[in-house]
Design a protein around this motif. Structure first.
Motif, PDB file in Angstrom:
ATOM      1  N   VAL A 139       0.863  -1.179   0.000  1.00 55.22           N
ATOM      2  CA  VAL A 139       0.000   0.000   0.000  1.00 55.22           C
ATOM      3  C   VAL A 139       0.898   1.227   0.000  1.00 55.22           C
ATOM      4  CG1 VAL A 139      -1.715   1.293   1.329  1.00 55.22           C
ATOM      5  CG2 VAL A 139      -1.810  -1.198   1.261  1.00 55.22           C
ATOM      6  N   SER A 140       0.827   2.027  -1.072  1.00 55.11           N
ATOM      7  CA  SER A 140       1.773   3.133  -1.163  1.00 55.11           C
ATOM      8  C   SER A 140       1.227   4.440  -0.589  1.00 55.11           C
ATOM      9  CB  SER A 140       2.190   3.349  -2.618  1.00 55.11           C
ATOM     10  OG  SER A 140       1.037   3.499  -3.420  1.00 55.11           O
ATOM     11  N   ASP A 141      -0.076   4.535  -0.441  1.00 54.96           N
ATOM     12  CA  ASP A 141      -0.663   5.797   0.015  1.00 54.96           C
ATOM     13  C   ASP A 141      -0.536   5.957   1.528  1.00 54.96           C
ATOM     14  OD1 ASP A 141      -2.592   8.079  -0.953  1.00 54.96           O
ATOM     15  OD2 ASP A 141      -3.397   7.336   0.956  1.00 54.96           O
TER      16      ASP A 141
ATOM     17  N   THR B 282      -3.836   5.913   3.581  1.00 54.84           N
ATOM     18  CA  THR B 282      -4.417   4.570   3.630  1.00 54.84           C
ATOM     19  C   THR B 282      -3.660   3.698   4.623  1.00 54.84           C
ATOM     20  OG1 THR B 282      -4.988   4.811   1.305  1.00 54.84           O
ATOM     21  CG2 THR B 282      -5.089   2.600   2.228  1.00 54.84           C
TER      22      THR B 282
END
Lengths: 547, 309
Positions: A258-260, A263
Motif C-alpha cells: 500500500v503506497s498511500d 491509507t
C-alpha cells in the motif's frame, strides 16, 4: 403527473433495496482480527507489514532500496547478524578472526546453517554469491558495497576478468577467507547488509529465474517465502531448516503493498496493519510528542548544496551569511514537523566513526544560526570580495515534494527578512532535478543524503576534490589531506579524530549548509513485541512475537 | 461489414505505430533515465545497468529493436521489476483493473441512467433538482476525496469493510463506488438532456396520444433513442475505467494496471511506458469499433437508410 410520481417511487425503491442488500451481508464478511483473537485461547502469531509497493526484486544482489532490503533481511542471513546493541553477532559464521593488518577475515561457518531446501550453507555459496554480485552483466545496483574486497572494483569494471583474483576463498566447506583492499573497520557489520546476503549456488545455477516466484525461492534466514502475489502480497513463514529456529516465534509475516500514506495510517488504525511508517504530516508531530509514534535516527540528512563553480556561491562569506540567516529550529518545528533534528554539524546521529558514535565525539554545535546582524555583516564582506554592491538574484533548486515546497518557501522568507536577499525558487521533477545537479546547472539546491553502511566515511568521501559524487565541485586541500589520512589510518581512534577535524574544516567554510537530520518515525501495535530496529541495518523480526 | 472491419484494422495498425513512435521519442526526450537518482552509485554500475537493458545503443537502433519486439507481441523486460517482463505485468494487473472497472461501469451506467430518467421525468420538479444535485456533486468531488470519505465512514467508523488491499469481494466495494461516481454523474446529465430532447419528438407524442404510458413509454419509445449519445461516450469511458485509475489504485492499494501509467513515467521505465501506452490505445480503439457497431443495432434510422438504398 400520475406517471411521474409512480415512476419516482419505483426508482426510489430500487435504489433503497440495492443499498440495503449491498450493506446487509458485509458485517459477516470482514473479520476483525482482534475480535477473533478473543475467541481463541492462544494469540495468533501472525503480523501484517507494509512493503509500500511491489519490490523490484528480493534477490539480495539486485535489491536497491531499504524496503526490499527489510524483506530480504527476514528471508536470508549473512555471515553476521546485528544484535540489539548494534554489535556484530554470529549469523551463518559461528566465529571469525581478523588479521593484524586488518585486511584478512577468516569466517568459520556454522555447520548447522541450512537453506530452506535442506542444503547446508557452504563457504562456496558465499564466494559464488559475491562474485556474481560483482559481475558487470549482473548489474547489481549496490555492488559498490563489495568494492572493499580485494579487486572488487576492478572486477566489476571488467578490467579484471579472472574471478580467482578476487579476495574471496573457500578454504573448505565451512571456512571462508576474505581479503580486503585496505583495512576497513566497518566491513564486519557490512556482511549483515542485504547486498552481501548469500544465495544458494546450486539453485541459482540450475534456474536463473529462481528469485521471481515463491515456488522456486530458496533462502537461509529465519523465514522462507511461502507465496508472492505480484503487486499484492508476500507471505513469509518460518524456515524449519534454520539453525536457530527455536528463537523464531512468528508463524506468518504478511507484507501488503500500500503506497498511500493516509491509507496506511487508516489500516493501522483499523488493525489491518501492525506497523506503519508513513504518518500523515498533519498529525505527525503531535503523535511524536504524545508518544504514540516512535522515532529513531536514520543516518540521513537534508542540506543545501552550493555550486562552488558559481561566481557567487564560491565565496565562503556569502555561503556563511545564507546559512546564518536561517532559523533551523523554526524550520523543523513549524515546517517539516516530522521529528527532524536541526543540524549544526554534518554527520547525522546514529552513524559510527569506527570509534563509537560520531556525534558523541564532537557534539551537534559546530556553528550558530538565526543571527541576522552577523549574517548581514558576512554578506557585506562577501560582496566586497566578489566586487558586487548588492547580491544578484539567486535561485534555489529543489525537486517537487510537499515538504520541500514548504521548506523552500520558508527559507526564501527567512533570507528576505534577515538578509534582505531575494531568492528565486525553482522546482522540477525528481530525476530532472538530479540531472541538473549532476551537471552543475544550479546555484543552491536542497539535497538529501544517507549512509549505506555504518561509517561516517561513507558520507564524507563525496566532498573530496575530484570525487565522482562531488556535485558541489568542492575543493578544500585541507579537507582532502585529512580524509586521506583517515583512509590510511589503522588506529580507529586516530582515524575517527581525522574525520572529526575534516568535518570541522568542511563547516568552517560552510562548503555545504546542513539543515536537519532526518528521523525514522513509525507506529507499532502495542501487542507486537521484540522487534529490533536500527539506524542503518534493516529491521529484524527474527525474535518478534504477538502478545 | 467485412470491408468496414478491414479498413478499420489497417487504420488501427497505423494509429498504433504513430503512437509508439511518438511515445518512444518523447519519453527519451525527458531528462533522466531509469537509473538517475540521488544515491551514490558508481558510474561503472550505471553503465553495466544500461548495457544490461540495451540502453547504451543508439536511439534509432533501440527504436527498431522495439518495433521488432512489438510485431512478435514481446514488449521487453520491465526495468523497475526484475521479476517480470511487461507482458506478465499487464497480464497480472489488467484483470484486476478490468474487474474493478466493470463493476464501476455497471454501477455508473445503471444509476446514471436511472438518475437521468428521474430528472427528466420530473422535469423542473423535486426529483430533477435532487438528481442533478447528486450529479453536480459527482462531477465536482474528486475521486480521492470520495475515496477517503468512504474509507473513513465504512471502514473505520462502521467497520463494515476493509480499508484497503485486494483479495475478497468486500475489498472491491469501496473502490468500485469511488471509481463509479464521476462517470455516473456524467451519464446522468447526458441521459437527462437527451431524454428531454426525445420527449418532444413526434413519435413520442404519437405514442402518448395512443395511450402508451408509464415504463413502457419510457423504456420502449423514449430510452432507445435517447441512448445514442450515452453509447457514444461509453466507449472512451469504458476504456478509461477498465484500464484502471492511478488515484483509486494508489489509495486502496489495488494491484491494478492504472498506477503503471503514472509510475512508469516517474521511474523512466521505458518498456512499461510504451507497453501501457500501446495496450491502452488498443483497448480504446477496440471500444471505438464496438461503439460503431452498436450504433447500427440501436438506431433504427441507420437501418432505415440502409433499406432505402
Amino acid at each position: 403527473m400520475k406517471l411521474k410520481s409512480r415512476y419516482s417511487i419505483i426508482v426510489f425503491l430500487i435504489i433503497i433495496s440495492l443499498l440495503v442488500t449491498a450493506c446487509s451481508n458485509q458485517s459477516s464478511g470482514t473479520t476483525d482480527s482482534n475480535e477473533q483473537e478473543d475467541n481463541t485461547s492462544s494469540t495468533e502469531q501472525k503480523i501484517t507489514l507494509n512493503a509500500f509497493s511491489e519490490p523490484s526484486s528480493i534477490d539480495p544482489a539486485l535489491i536497491d532500496n531499504q524496503v526490499a532490503g527489510n524483506i530480504a533481511n527476514q528471508l536470508f542471513e549473512g555471515l553476521v547478524r546485528i544484535d540489539e546493541n548494534g554489535e556484530a553477532a554470529p549469523g551463518v559464521a559461528e566465529d571469525w578472526t581478523i588479521s593484524d593488518d586488518g585486511t584478512v577475515y577468516t569466517f568459520n561457518l556454522n555447520p548447522d546453517a541450512k537453506w530452506s531446501n535442506g542444503d547446508p550453507v557452504t563457504a562456496e555459496d558465499f564466494v559464488y554469491s559475491w562474485e556474481r554480485t560483482l559481475l558487470p552483466e549482473v548489474a547489481a545496483p549496490l555492488g559498490s558495497n563489495l568494492f572493499f574486497i580485494k579487486n572488487g572494483a576492478s572486477y566489476n569494471e571488467g578490467t579484471i576478468t579472472d574471478p580467482s583474483k578476487l579476495g574471496l576463498k573457500a578454504i573448505d566447506e565451512h571456512t571462508l577467507e576474505v581479503t580486503l583492499e585496505r583495512p576497513t573497520p566497518f566491513f564486519l557489520g557490512l556482511t549483515a547488509f542485504f547486498t552481501l546476503l548469500p544465495i544458494n549456488k546450486e539453485v541459482a545455477e540450475s534456474n536463473p529465474e529462481w528469485a521471481s516466484n515463491a515456488a522456486t525461492f530458496v533462502s537461509n534466514g529465519p523465514f522462507k517465502l511461502k507465496s508472492w502475489k505480484h503487486d499484492q502480497e508476500l507471505v513469509l513463514v518460518p524456515n524449519e531448516h534454520y539453525w536457530a529456529k527455536d528463537l523464531v516465534k512468528l508463524d506468518e509475516i504478511n507484507y501488503v503493498m500500500v503506497s498511500d500514506q493516509n491509507t496506511e495510517f487508516s489500516m493501522f488504525k483499523s488493525g489491518e496493519l501492525d506497523v506503519a511508517s508513513q504518518i500523515p504530516n498533519t498529525i505527525k508531530s503531535k503523535m511524536i510528542q504524545d508518544g504514540t509514534a516512535q522515532t529513531l535516527p536514520s543516518a540521513s540528512l537534508s542540506y543545501l548544496r552550493f555550486n562552488h563553480e558559481n561566481d557567487i556561491m564560491k565565496n565562503a562569506n556569502i555561503r556563511k551569511a545564507l546559512s546564518m540567516a536561517l532559523n533551523r529550529e523554526l524550520l523543523t518545528e513549524k515546517v517539516t514537523k516530522g521529528g527532524e533534528i536541526p543540524a549544526y554539524a554534518f554527520i547525522p546521529f546514529g552513524l559510527s566513526s569506527g570509534d563509537g558514535e560520531f556525534r558523541k565525539l564532537t557534539g551537534n554545535n559546530l556553528y550558530k544560526d538565526n543571527n541576522p546582524d552577523k549574517a548581514k555583516e558576512l554578506l557585506e564582506k562577501g560582496l566586497e570580495e566578489i566586487g558586487e554592491s548588492e547580491l544578484p538574484t539567486i535561485t534555489l533548486l529543489f525537486y517537487t515534494s510537499d515538504i520541500y515546497n514548504q521548506l523552500a518557501q520558508a527559507m526564501q522568507e527567512m533570507w528576505k527578512q534577515n538578509l534582505g536577499v531575494e531568492v528565486e525558487l525553482k522546482t522540477m521533477e525528481r530525476k530532472v532535478f538530479v540531472d541538473n545537479v549532476k551537471g552543475g546547472q544550479y546555484q543552491i539546491a536542497i539535497y538529501s543524503t544517507g549512509a549505506d553502511y555504518d561509517d561516517a566515511q561513507n558520507l564524507m568521501g563525496q566532498f573530496t576534490t575530484g570525487d565522482v559524487y562531488n556535485y558541489s565541485r568542492i575543493s578544500i586541500p585541507e579537507y582532502d589531506a585529512l580524509m586521506e589520512k583517515a583512509d590510511k589510518e589503522l588506529n580507529l581512534e586516530k582515524r575517527a579524530q581525522y574525520m572529526v577535524q575534516a568535518e570541522k574544516v568542511l563547516l568552517e567554510k560552510m562548503a555545504i549548509a546542513p539543515l536537519y537530520y532526518r528521523t525514522q518515525v513509525y507506529l507499532q501495535q502495542d501487542n507486537l513485541k521484540n522487534v529490533h530496529r536500527f539506524t542503518i541495518q534493516a529491521v529484524d523480526y527474527r525474535e518478534a512475537y504477538v502478545e | 461489414m467485412k470491408r468496414f472491419l478491414f479498413q478499420r484494422t489497417i487504420s488501427v495498425i497505423i494509429t498504433i505505430w504513430v503512437i509508439i513512435t511518438l511515445t518512444f521519442f518523447l519519453m527519451h526526450a525527458i531528462p533522466g533515465d531509469p537509473f538517475t537518482n540521488e544515491s551514490r552509485v558508481p558510474e561503472q554500475v550505471i553503465s553495466n545497468l544500461k548495457a544490461h537493458y540495451g540502453l547504451d545503443q543508439p536511439l534509432i537502433i533501440q527504436y527498431f529493436n522495439y518495433l521488432k519486439g512489438v510485431i512478435t507481441f514481446d514488449f521487453g523486460p520491465s526495468i523497475t521489476s526484475d521479476t517480470r517482463d511487461v507482458n506478465e505485468l499487464i497480464l497480472d494487473s489488467f484483470p484486476v483493473s478490468a474487474l474493478l472497472g466493470f463493476q464501476a461501469l455497471v454501477i455508473a451506467t445503471v444509476f446514471g441512467i436511472l438518475l437521468g430518467i428521474t430528472a427528466a421525468v420530473n422535469h423542473s420538479g423535486l426529483g430533477d433538482y435532487v438528481s442533478m444535485l447528486l450529479a453536480i456533486l459527482g462531477i465536482s468531488v474528486p475521486s480521492f476525496i470520495l475515496a477517503t470519505l468512504l474509507i473513513n465512514v465504512f471502514a473505520l467508523k462502521l467497520e463494515w469493510l476493509p480499508v484497503a488491499t485486494w483479495g475478497t469481494w468486500q475489498h472491491t466495494v469501496l473502490p468500485s463506488i469511488a471509481l463509479a461516481l464521476g462517470p455516473m454523474a456524467y451519464m446522468a446529465r447526458l441521459t437527462r438532456s437527451s431524454i428531454l430532447e426525445v420527449i418532444d419528438s413526434d413519435y413520442v407524442q404519437t405514442a402518448i396520444a395512443k395511450g402508451v404510458t408509464g415504463s413502457r413509454l419510457i423504456f420502449k419509445h423514449i430510452l432507445r433513442n435517447a441512448l445514442i449519445p450515452i453509447v457514444t461516450i461509453l466507449g472512451p469511458i469504458a476504456a478509461g475505467i477498465l484500464t484502471g485509475s492511478f488515484v483509486i489504485e494508489q489509495i486502496f492499494g489495488i494491484p491494478g494496471l492504472g498506477k503503471y501509467f503514472v509510475q512508469s513515467i516517474t521511474d523512466r521505465d521505458y518498456p512499461v511506458i510504451l507497453g501501457t501506452a500501446v495496450f491502452y490505445s488498443s483497448i480504446l480503439v477496440f471500444f471505438m469499433i464496438l461503439v460503431d457497431i452498436a450504433y447500427g443495432i440501436i438506431d433504427p434510422r441507420i437501418k432505415l437508410t440502409r433499406r432505402e438504398s
